[in-house]
Motif scaffolding. Structure first.
Motif, PDB file in Angstrom:
ATOM      1  N   TYR A 153       0.056  31.024 -14.230  1.00 37.06           N
ATOM      2  CA  TYR A 153       1.375  30.481 -13.941  1.00 37.06           C
ATOM      3  C   TYR A 153       2.301  30.745 -15.118  1.00 37.06           C
ATOM      4  N   ARG A 154       3.555  31.051 -14.801  1.00 35.50           N
ATOM      5  CA  ARG A 154       4.594  31.203 -15.821  1.00 35.50           C
ATOM      6  C   ARG A 154       5.376  29.888 -15.906  1.00 35.50           C
ATOM      7  N   TYR A 155       5.635  29.452 -17.131  1.00 27.38           N
ATOM      8  CA  TYR A 155       6.384  28.216 -17.346  1.00 27.38           C
ATOM      9  C   TYR A 155       7.872  28.520 -17.397  1.00 27.38           C
ATOM     10  N   ARG A 156       8.643  27.761 -16.608  1.00 30.34           N
ATOM     11  CA  ARG A 156      10.098  27.886 -16.587  1.00 30.34           C
ATOM     12  C   ARG A 156      10.700  26.705 -17.350  1.00 30.34           C
ATOM     13  N   SER A 159      13.785  24.614 -15.927  1.00 30.25           N
ATOM     14  CA  SER A 159      13.557  23.655 -14.848  1.00 30.25           C
ATOM     15  C   SER A 159      12.314  22.805 -15.067  1.00 30.25           C
ATOM     16  N   THR A 161       9.221  23.699 -14.603  1.00 26.54           N
ATOM     17  CA  THR A 161       8.279  23.937 -13.507  1.00 26.54           C
ATOM     18  C   THR A 161       7.394  25.133 -13.821  1.00 26.54           C
ATOM     19  N   LEU A 162       6.336  25.268 -13.009  1.00 18.42           N
ATOM     20  CA  LEU A 162       5.414  26.391 -13.118  1.00 18.42           C
ATOM     21  C   LEU A 162       5.579  27.309 -11.920  1.00 18.42           C
ATOM     22  N   GLU A 163       5.585  28.599 -12.177  1.00 16.70           N
ATOM     23  CA  GLU A 163       5.739  29.603 -11.128  1.00 16.70           C
ATOM     24  C   GLU A 163       4.493  30.479 -11.083  1.00 16.70           C
ATOM     25  N   ALA A 164       3.857  30.572  -9.899  1.00 17.73           N
ATOM     26  CA  ALA A 164       2.660  31.400  -9.755  1.00 17.73           C
ATOM     27  C   ALA A 164       2.995  32.847 -10.103  1.00 17.73           C
ATOM     28  N   LEU A 165       2.195  33.419 -11.001  1.00 22.22           N
ATOM     29  CA  LEU A 165       2.483  34.758 -11.507  1.00 22.22           C
ATOM     30  C   LEU A 165       1.504  35.795 -10.984  1.00 22.22           C
ATOM     31  N   ARG A 186      -3.717  28.157  -2.542  1.00 25.02           N
ATOM     32  CA  ARG A 186      -2.329  28.396  -2.956  1.00 25.02           C
ATOM     33  C   ARG A 186      -1.430  27.277  -2.470  1.00 25.02           C
TER      34      ARG A 186
END
Length: 456
Positions: A153-156, A159, A161-165, A186
């Motif tokens: 996951y990439r950290y934003r 915001s 939040t975590l974004e699935a990478l 998922r």
């Protein structure tokens, strides 16, 4: 390594009721010649008709017990003192052998871990693409932990939040979970991910342990139980104060908790991956900035050429190649020595080549100077200005700025022609006036009064 028919006899020894367990706990030899007479109520691992005589001898390394030598006989047997002493000597040798085997196993594990860490570090730091870094990280994490599936996951930070990478599935995942199992995981949010980011420390849990109940919320436990997850490891990916995200390893079949060595090695490799991710980001920024600089250099009207201290051409734009009348694309000269450029000019623009040689020699003798020279280059008149590129006291190279001063030379020529024309046009009427005045002052047409002579 035990044969299958023997593995069925393996069992845990209770230190209070089992003979071998009691021998280990009490650190003394226990011997029974006939269990049916001496200890008929002791629980046995095999039916009583298989075990009549039993002796258990502790295995010690120094004062530390490491196991028990347990022997049994289906027939009654009275163990004599010489037999017991012989078994105690054998137990001492067995204890040393067990200790050496355990030490060799630990050393082999350490060598494997060091080799794996070195391999991971070398491969990760040599990789320049994010997908390749994460694929390598997933492979190493699954190899270390025995997991079947890894997710990143990439950290934003804007915001929070975590974004699935990216996802990674181990090659042997088919025996570690049902087909399509990763797809079912998922979109399931886990609150524990945010705590890993916040605390910047790994979490490695076996869902059956009490530690999992303390570390996971009820919603997380319910989600993981529904997915059939037995073990879960979450690692932060960070370098210094910069947080990239997290790496997760999922396992549906493992029964043993993650060892401390597995956790430490996984986090060490995750740290190397974070450094590799930072390198890829910096490299991407560097490529972007280099592209912008390349565009600015190519768009410049004046010629620009960068020369290393060793004499190699670092950069040259189209304007410089055009003004110097070089053959080929500007990129074909990058990385080549400046002597190649001078040799190319010598055959077609010898005067320009000689002028550049004199200029560069003077500059090399005094690298801190900012020399300027004007050279003729066929149809062009050039002005070359050099600026040293220094890092501290040492000169790393030179920047040559090449200006086309042909328009300036043309303006100077026009100015000179205009000046001569004005002087010529003004000189002709002045000469006629002067001749007339001289004629009147000579009194050839008659005498002049004193007042008239003064005026003339």
């Amino acid at each position: 390594g035990l044969p299958p028919e023997v593995q069925d006899f393996l069992m845990e020894c209770d230190t209070e009721t089992d003979l071998a367990g009691r021998s280990f706990a009490e650190d003394r030899v226990l011997a029974y010649g006939d269990l049916t007479l001496e200890a008929s109520k002791i629980p046995l691992p095999l039916p009583q008709n298989f075990i009549r005589a039993w002796i258990a001898v502790p295995l010690r390394v120094g004062a530390r017990p490491v196991g028990v030598l347990s022997l049994h006989d289906p027939e009654p047997h009275l163990f004599t003192d010489p037999e017991i002493r012989m078994l105690e000597a054998l137990a001492d040798h067995l204890a040393l052998a067990v200790e050496r085997a355990a030490l060799a196993e630990r050393l082999a594990d350490q060598v494997r871990e060091i080799s794996l860490l070195y391999e991971a570090s070398a491969n990760l730091l040599a990789t320049q693409e994010v997908d390749q870094v994460l694929t390598l990280l997933g492979r190493f994490l699954c190899d270390i932990t025995g997991g079947a599936y890894a997710r990143f996951y990439r950290y934003r930070p804007e915001s929070g939040t975590l974004e699935a990478l990216m996802e990674f599935t181990a090659p042997d995942a088919a025996r570690k979970g049902p087909p399509g199992w990763p797809e079912g995981t998922r979109g399931d949010p886990l609150a524990v991910r945010i705590s890993v980011l916040r605390e910047r420390r790994p979490i490695a849990l076996r869902l059956a342990d009490p530690e999992a109940e303390r570390s996971l919320s009820a919603e997380d436990r319910e989600t993981l139980a529904r997915l059939g997850v037995r073990r879960l490891m979450i690692l932060p990916l960070a370098v210094g104060t910069r947080v990239f995200g997290i790496a997760e390893v999922w396992d549906r079949v493992g029964d043993q908790p993650f060892s401390l060595n597995q956790i430490a090695l996984s986090q060490a490799i995750a740290n190397h991956a974070a450094v590799a991710l930072e390198n890829t980001r910096l490299l991407k920024d560097l490529r972007t900035e280099r592209g912008r600089l390349r565009a600015l250099i190519d768009a410049a009207v004046d010629g620009i050429m960068l020369i290393r201290a060793g004499g190699e051409v670092m950069e040259i734009n189209r304007a410089a190649a055009r003004l110097l009348s070089l053959d080929g694309e500007p990129s074909s000269w990058v990385g080549r020595p400046i002597s190649d450029l001078l040799c190319d000019l010598k055959g077609r623009r010898p005067e320009l080549a000689r002028g550049l040689v004199r200029y560069l020699r003077a500059w090399r003798r005094s690298p801190e100077s900012h020399p300027t020279a004007e050279l003729e280059a066929g149809p062009h008149a050039l002005r070359i200005h050099g600026v040293p590129i220094a890092e501290g006291p040492s000169v790393m190279g030179w920047l040559l700025l090449i200006y086309d001063i042909t328009p300036l030379r043309e303006l100077e020529r026009l100015r000179e022609e205009f000046f001569h024309m004005i002087v010529h046009d003004l000189r002709n009427p002045a000469a006629s006036i002067q001749t007339a005045l001289d004629f009147m002052l000579s009194e050839s047409v008659g005498p002049l009064l004193p007042e008239q002579r003064d005026v003339l």
